[in-house]
Motif scaffolding. Structure first.
Motif, PDB file in Angstrom:
ATOM      1  N   VAL A 159       0.966  -1.064   0.121  1.00 23.24           N
ATOM      2  CA  VAL A 159      -0.014  -0.003   0.109  1.00 23.24           C
ATOM      3  C   VAL A 159       0.836   1.185   0.016  1.00 23.24           C
ATOM      4  CG1 VAL A 159      -1.582   1.256   1.438  1.00 23.24           C
ATOM      5  CG2 VAL A 159      -2.075  -1.129   1.103  1.00 23.24           C
ATOM      6  N   PHE A 160       0.897   2.019  -1.051  1.00 23.81           N
ATOM      7  CA  PHE A 160       1.620   3.121  -1.163  1.00 23.81           C
ATOM      8  C   PHE A 160       0.914   4.417  -0.751  1.00 23.81           C
ATOM      9  CE2 PHE A 160      -0.573   2.460  -5.266  1.00 23.81           C
ATOM     10  CZ  PHE A 160      -1.033   3.781  -5.376  1.00 23.81           C
ATOM     11  N   ASN A 222       2.117   2.009  -9.952  1.00 20.53           N
ATOM     12  CA  ASN A 222       2.378   1.616  -8.654  1.00 20.53           C
ATOM     13  C   ASN A 222       1.197   0.457  -8.701  1.00 20.53           C
ATOM     14  OD1 ASN A 222       4.114   3.356  -7.609  1.00 20.53           O
ATOM     15  ND2 ASN A 222       2.709   4.553  -6.357  1.00 20.53           N
ATOM     16  N   GLU A 223       0.157   0.393  -9.157  1.00 25.66           N
ATOM     17  CA  GLU A 223      -0.716  -0.664  -9.402  1.00 25.66           C
ATOM     18  C   GLU A 223       0.044  -1.778  -9.993  1.00 25.66           C
ATOM     19  OE1 GLU A 223      -4.554   0.076 -11.081  1.00 25.66           O
ATOM     20  OE2 GLU A 223      -5.658  -1.357  -9.771  1.00 25.66           O
ATOM     21  N   LYS A 224       0.663  -1.356 -11.273  1.00 25.34           N
ATOM     22  CA  LYS A 224       1.262  -2.485 -12.038  1.00 25.34           C
ATOM     23  C   LYS A 224       2.567  -3.158 -11.186  1.00 25.34           C
ATOM     24  CE  LYS A 224       0.565  -1.036 -17.066  1.00 25.34           C
ATOM     25  NZ  LYS A 224       0.643   0.507 -16.655  1.00 25.34           N
ATOM     26  N   LYS A 225       2.925  -2.332 -10.277  1.00 25.62           N
ATOM     27  CA  LYS A 225       4.199  -2.619  -9.460  1.00 25.62           C
ATOM     28  C   LYS A 225       3.647  -3.633  -8.138  1.00 25.62           C
ATOM     29  CE  LYS A 225       7.136   0.095  -8.034  1.00 25.62           C
ATOM     30  NZ  LYS A 225       7.785   1.494  -7.755  1.00 25.62           N
ATOM     31  N   GLY A 227       0.827  -2.776  -6.394  1.00 24.93           N
ATOM     32  CA  GLY A 227       0.133  -1.632  -5.004  1.00 24.93           C
ATOM     33  C   GLY A 227      -1.417  -2.015  -5.228  1.00 24.93           C
ATOM     34  N   ILE A 228      -1.781  -2.536  -4.069  1.00 19.14           N
ATOM     35  CA  ILE A 228      -3.172  -2.732  -3.813  1.00 19.14           C
ATOM     36  C   ILE A 228      -4.117  -1.680  -3.561  1.00 19.14           C
ATOM     37  CG2 ILE A 228      -2.843  -5.284  -3.598  1.00 19.14           C
ATOM     38  CD1 ILE A 228      -3.649  -4.570  -0.468  1.00 19.14           C
ATOM     39  N   ALA A 229      -3.470  -0.541  -2.885  1.00 23.03           N
ATOM     40  CA  ALA A 229      -4.212   0.641  -2.423  1.00 23.03           C
ATOM     41  C   ALA A 229      -3.537   1.681  -2.137  1.00 23.03           C
ATOM     42  CB  ALA A 229      -5.119   0.168  -1.130  1.00 23.03           C
ATOM     43  N   MET A 230      -4.066   2.977  -2.361  1.00 22.34           N
ATOM     44  CA  MET A 230      -3.089   4.354  -1.881  1.00 22.34           C
ATOM     45  C   MET A 230      -3.685   4.656  -0.501  1.00 22.34           C
ATOM     46  SD  MET A 230      -5.006   7.335  -3.789  1.00 22.34           S
ATOM     47  CE  MET A 230      -5.981   6.492  -5.418  1.00 22.34           C
ATOM     48  N   LYS A 231      -2.696   5.216   0.305  1.00 19.30           N
ATOM     49  CA  LYS A 231      -2.855   5.685   1.427  1.00 19.30           C
ATOM     50  C   LYS A 231      -2.438   7.217   1.981  1.00 19.30           C
ATOM     51  CE  LYS A 231      -2.189   5.227   6.350  1.00 19.30           C
ATOM     52  NZ  LYS A 231      -0.756   4.968   6.914  1.00 19.30           N
ATOM     53  N   PHE A 232      -3.477   7.567   2.637  1.00 16.91           N
ATOM     54  CA  PHE A 232      -3.270   9.271   2.927  1.00 16.91           C
ATOM     55  C   PHE A 232      -3.057   9.331   4.404  1.00 16.91           C
ATOM     56  CE2 PHE A 232      -5.788   9.380  -0.953  1.00 16.91           C
ATOM     57  CZ  PHE A 232      -5.046  10.505  -1.652  1.00 16.91           C
ATOM     58  N   ARG A 285     -11.975   4.968 -10.275  1.00 17.74           N
ATOM     59  CA  ARG A 285     -11.500   4.407 -11.645  1.00 17.74           C
ATOM     60  C   ARG A 285     -10.640   3.240 -11.841  1.00 17.74           C
ATOM     61  NH1 ARG A 285      -7.938   5.257 -15.958  1.00 17.74           N
ATOM     62  NH2 ARG A 285      -6.580   6.704 -14.576  1.00 17.74           N
ATOM     63  N   LEU A 286      -9.475   3.103 -10.788  1.00 16.05           N
ATOM     64  CA  LEU A 286      -8.564   2.141 -10.951  1.00 16.05           C
ATOM     65  C   LEU A 286      -8.704   0.873 -10.176  1.00 16.05           C
ATOM     66  CD1 LEU A 286      -5.471   4.636 -11.058  1.00 16.05           C
ATOM     67  CD2 LEU A 286      -6.335   3.030 -13.280  1.00 16.05           C
ATOM     68  N   HIS A 287      -9.796   1.019  -9.374  1.00 15.59           N
ATOM     69  CA  HIS A 287     -10.262   0.152  -8.236  1.00 15.59           C
ATOM     70  C   HIS A 287      -8.981  -0.034  -7.416  1.00 15.59           C
ATOM     71  CE1 HIS A 287     -13.651  -1.011 -10.633  1.00 15.59           C
ATOM     72  NE2 HIS A 287     -13.051  -1.206 -11.718  1.00 15.59           N
ATOM     73  N   LEU A 288      -8.728   0.913  -6.951  1.00 16.34           N
ATOM     74  CA  LEU A 288      -7.513   0.991  -6.036  1.00 16.34           C
ATOM     75  C   LEU A 288      -8.167   1.724  -4.706  1.00 16.34           C
ATOM     76  CD1 LEU A 288      -4.229   2.807  -7.658  1.00 16.34           C
ATOM     77  CD2 LEU A 288      -4.288   0.552  -6.515  1.00 16.34           C
ATOM     78  N   PRO A 289      -8.494   0.937  -3.611  1.00 13.86           N
ATOM     79  CA  PRO A 289      -9.238   1.335  -2.313  1.00 13.86           C
ATOM     80  C   PRO A 289      -8.383   2.564  -1.882  1.00 13.86           C
ATOM     81  CG  PRO A 289      -9.285  -1.096  -2.287  1.00 13.86           C
ATOM     82  CD  PRO A 289      -8.532  -0.571  -3.602  1.00 13.86           C
ATOM     83  N   VAL A 290      -8.957   3.456  -1.285  1.00 11.39           N
ATOM     84  CA  VAL A 290      -8.247   4.533  -0.442  1.00 11.39           C
ATOM     85  C   VAL A 290      -8.162   4.131   1.081  1.00 11.39           C
ATOM     86  CG1 VAL A 290      -8.670   6.953  -0.229  1.00 11.39           C
ATOM     87  CG2 VAL A 290      -9.050   6.102  -2.393  1.00 11.39           C
ATOM     88  N   HIS A 291      -6.898   4.095   1.555  1.00 11.80           N
ATOM     89  CA  HIS A 291      -6.929   4.133   2.988  1.00 11.80           C
ATOM     90  C   HIS A 291      -6.565   5.549   3.438  1.00 11.80           C
ATOM     91  CE1 HIS A 291      -5.182  -0.430   3.193  1.00 11.80           C
ATOM     92  NE2 HIS A 291      -6.433  -0.345   2.251  1.00 11.80           N
ATOM     93  N   ILE A 292      -7.176   5.933   4.745  1.00 12.81           N
ATOM     94  CA  ILE A 292      -6.974   7.063   5.274  1.00 12.81           C
ATOM     95  C   ILE A 292      -6.798   7.047   6.504  1.00 12.81           C
ATOM     96  CG2 ILE A 292      -7.820   9.616   5.480  1.00 12.81           C
ATOM     97  CD1 ILE A 292      -9.664   9.049   3.201  1.00 12.81           C
ATOM     98  N   HIS A 293      -5.666   7.523   7.406  1.00 13.42           N
ATOM     99  CA  HIS A 293      -5.159   7.699   8.728  1.00 13.42           C
ATOM    100  C   HIS A 293      -6.417   8.342   9.481  1.00 13.42           C
ATOM    101  CE1 HIS A 293      -2.652   8.126  12.173  1.00 13.42           C
ATOM    102  NE2 HIS A 293      -3.469   9.141  12.578  1.00 13.42           N
ATOM    103  N   THR A 294      -7.076   7.839  10.192  1.00 18.78           N
ATOM    104  CA  THR A 294      -8.272   8.327  11.083  1.00 18.78           C
ATOM    105  C   THR A 294      -8.022   7.994  12.393  1.00 18.78           C
ATOM    106  OG1 THR A 294      -9.646   6.788  10.731  1.00 18.78           O
ATOM    107  CG2 THR A 294      -9.890   8.397   9.064  1.00 18.78           C
ATOM    108  N   ALA A 295      -7.237   8.726  13.365  1.00 18.76           N
ATOM    109  CA  ALA A 295      -6.958   8.682  14.589  1.00 18.76           C
ATOM    110  C   ALA A 295      -6.025   9.762  15.261  1.00 18.76           C
ATOM    111  CB  ALA A 295      -6.311   7.154  14.861  1.00 18.76           C
ATOM    112  N   ILE A 296      -5.664   9.501  16.450  1.00 16.99           N
ATOM    113  CA  ILE A 296      -4.688  10.323  16.968  1.00 16.99           C
ATOM    114  C   ILE A 296      -3.279   9.810  16.192  1.00 16.99           C
ATOM    115  CG2 ILE A 296      -5.540  11.128  19.073  1.00 16.99           C
ATOM    116  CD1 ILE A 296      -3.885   8.570  19.932  1.00 16.99           C
ATOM    117  N   GLY A 297      -2.423  10.745  16.190  1.00 22.55           N
ATOM    118  CA  GLY A 297      -1.083  10.498  15.609  1.00 22.55           C
ATOM    119  C   GLY A 297       0.127  10.713  16.336  1.00 22.55           C
TER     120      GLY A 297
END
Ligand SMILES: [Zn+2]
Length: 448
Positions: A159-160, A222-225, A227-232, A285-297
């Motif tokens: 996950v990049f 990244n998907e070709k390499k 990658g299964i999802a993108m992370k924010f 569009r690319l079927h790359l789920p979006v991961h988002i940090h949602t918590a204290i950090g």
């Protein structure tokens, strides 16, 4: 009225199908004296379920690509996540046969030497595969800046990170905001530079359309390499309230600040609002789920109220992003009670990682129970493992995260069974869903 009839029909059907001991009774507010016995019966079965770890940072402590971020200096750590947590000794004993009862510098050398010896014995990708085997994880997400050649891509899907696309301008003002940003923002600049190198782009495109094409190109590569999802992890850098500017507005700002000058806070955010929305749309569009940090950090300047998970509600409930799958990493902790209601959206899932480390199992059990009682098919397991230092590595945090989650899960389900909420068979189905199936189905045949 129709709904009431349906509920009654379902109730009557249940009463016929399920044994009287379970369905005949109404749910009760306290577990019975059998709760410990049920827990003891469930735990070994839950430990046998091969897990899919939906959020983790596997790697060695000297590997700079483990994360796109770094811990700011002298950050406060909550009790359980400190280096002196005695449970980490239990982890070292379970994984490596650590013979001491403390982690004194002298004794720690034994652990470092033992790991070095095992790395030789399990060469290449075999070492971390062996660690996954020991904690019964079939696979684990590797949320890393770049992948490592010592991680088997079949068991460690990548996950990049996608945040750096939001920081293409002069960042002097942002970097000076506080000591934490002084660490974070330059790392975002470095990450953007690496994506440019990967895409063979010597300098940023001269027009906004070209910039958006460059973003899409990196996502596709990244998907070709693998990658299964993108992370924010955008919450570390700015508030997670996103405005909705037009493309023309963003294009004007790009043209203006590409030439130089530090953008005002308002201008930078407006530009970033557009980029964030563009990227999540591309995720659909690319079927790359979006991961988002949602918590204290991490970091003492992390602003909890400005990164409150509920800030994302207007994006998550926006029909324009219906085809994007969102995973709320860390489940909004400590606002996990609100967070579970966002999973009412068909395309929104929660990951429980970090919650199981920030809390002890007794408290994490209550989190899981509340989630299991609400949208049990939308919650997923993760450890957030990280190589903290040379002594306490990703190995120990994998172990502690997996053990804690399985214990809390068994305890939550035992209470639900004892309180007449669900049958034992249903409890095991829910356990499979949380530990493995709910997450795996988001990625088609790309993960196991
Ligand atoms: Zn993480």
């Amino acid at each position: 009225m129709k709904l009431v009839c349906q509920v009654w029909r379902a109730f009557l059907l249940c009463a016929i199908v399920f044994p009287a001991s379970f369905a005949a009774a109404q749910a009760r507010p306290f577990p019975g004296p059998d709760v410990q016995e049920i827990y003891q019966r469930l735990l070994p079965q839950i430990e046998k379920i091969p897990a899919f770890d939906h959020h983790a940072h596997p790697g060695f402590s000297d590997d700079p690509d483990v994360d796109a971020m770094a811990a700011p200096p002298d950050a406060s750590e909550a009790l359980r996540t400190r280096d002196d947590n005695p449970e980490l000794i239990a982890a070292a004993k379970a994984l490596f046969g650590y013979p001491y009862a403390d982690l004194s510098p002298e004794h720690s050398k034994w652990l470092v030497a033992k790991k070095a010896e095992l790395k030789k014995q399990y060469a290449g990708t075999a070492y971390f595969n062996m660690i996954l085997d020991k904690i019964n994880s079939e696979s684990s997400v590797a949320n890393r800046a770049m992948m490592a050649d010592y991680l088997d891509p079949k068991r460690f899907p990548w996950v990049f990170f996608a945040d750096s696309f939001m920081w293409p301008f002069n960042n002097e003002r942002e970097t000076a905001r506080n000591p934490d940003e002084g660490v974070f923002i330059p790392l975002q600049e470095k990450m953007l530079h690496r994506w440019m190198q990967q895409a063979n782009v010597a300098k940023l495109p001269s027009d906004f359309d070209g910039y958006l094409r460059f973003l899409s190109q990196v996502l596709e590569e990244n998907e070709k390499k693998g990658g299964i999802a993108m992370k924010f992890e955008v919450a570390y850098f700015r508030p997670t309230t996103f405005g909705d500017p037009t493309r023309a507005q963003a294009a004007d700002l790009y043209q203006h600040y590409l030439a130089g000058g530090a953008p005002s806070e308002k201008d930078y955010r407006t530009f970033q609002d557009y980029i964030f929305r563009y990227l999540i749309q591309e995720g659909g569009r690319l079927h790359l789920p979006v991961h988002i940090h949602t918590a204290i950090g991490i970091g003492d300047y992390f602003n909890l109220s400005q990164s409150n998970i509920m800030n994302l509600e207007s994006v998550l409930r926006d029909p324009r992003y219906r085809s994007t799958t969102f995973v709320m990493i860390h489940g909004g902790y400590p606002l996990e009670r609100e967070a579970i209601w966002l999973a009412a959206m068909k395309n929104v899932y929660l990951d429980s990682s970090f919650g199981e480390l920030a809390q002890y199992p007794s408290a994490f059990k209550d989190t899981l129970k509340m989630w299991l009682e609400t949208f049990p098919d939308k919650i997923t397991f993760g450890t957030d493992c990280f190589p903290y230092n040379e002594v306490l590595g990703a190995e120990e945090s994998y172990w502690l995260g997996a053990k804690s989650s399985r214990m809390a899960l068994a305890a939550a389900l035992a209470e639900m069974i004892s309180e007449n909420e669900i049958s034992e068979a249903r409890a095991l189905e829910l356990a499979h869903g949380y530990l493995h199936d709910n997450a795996v189905k988001l990625y088609g045949d790309r993960v196991h």
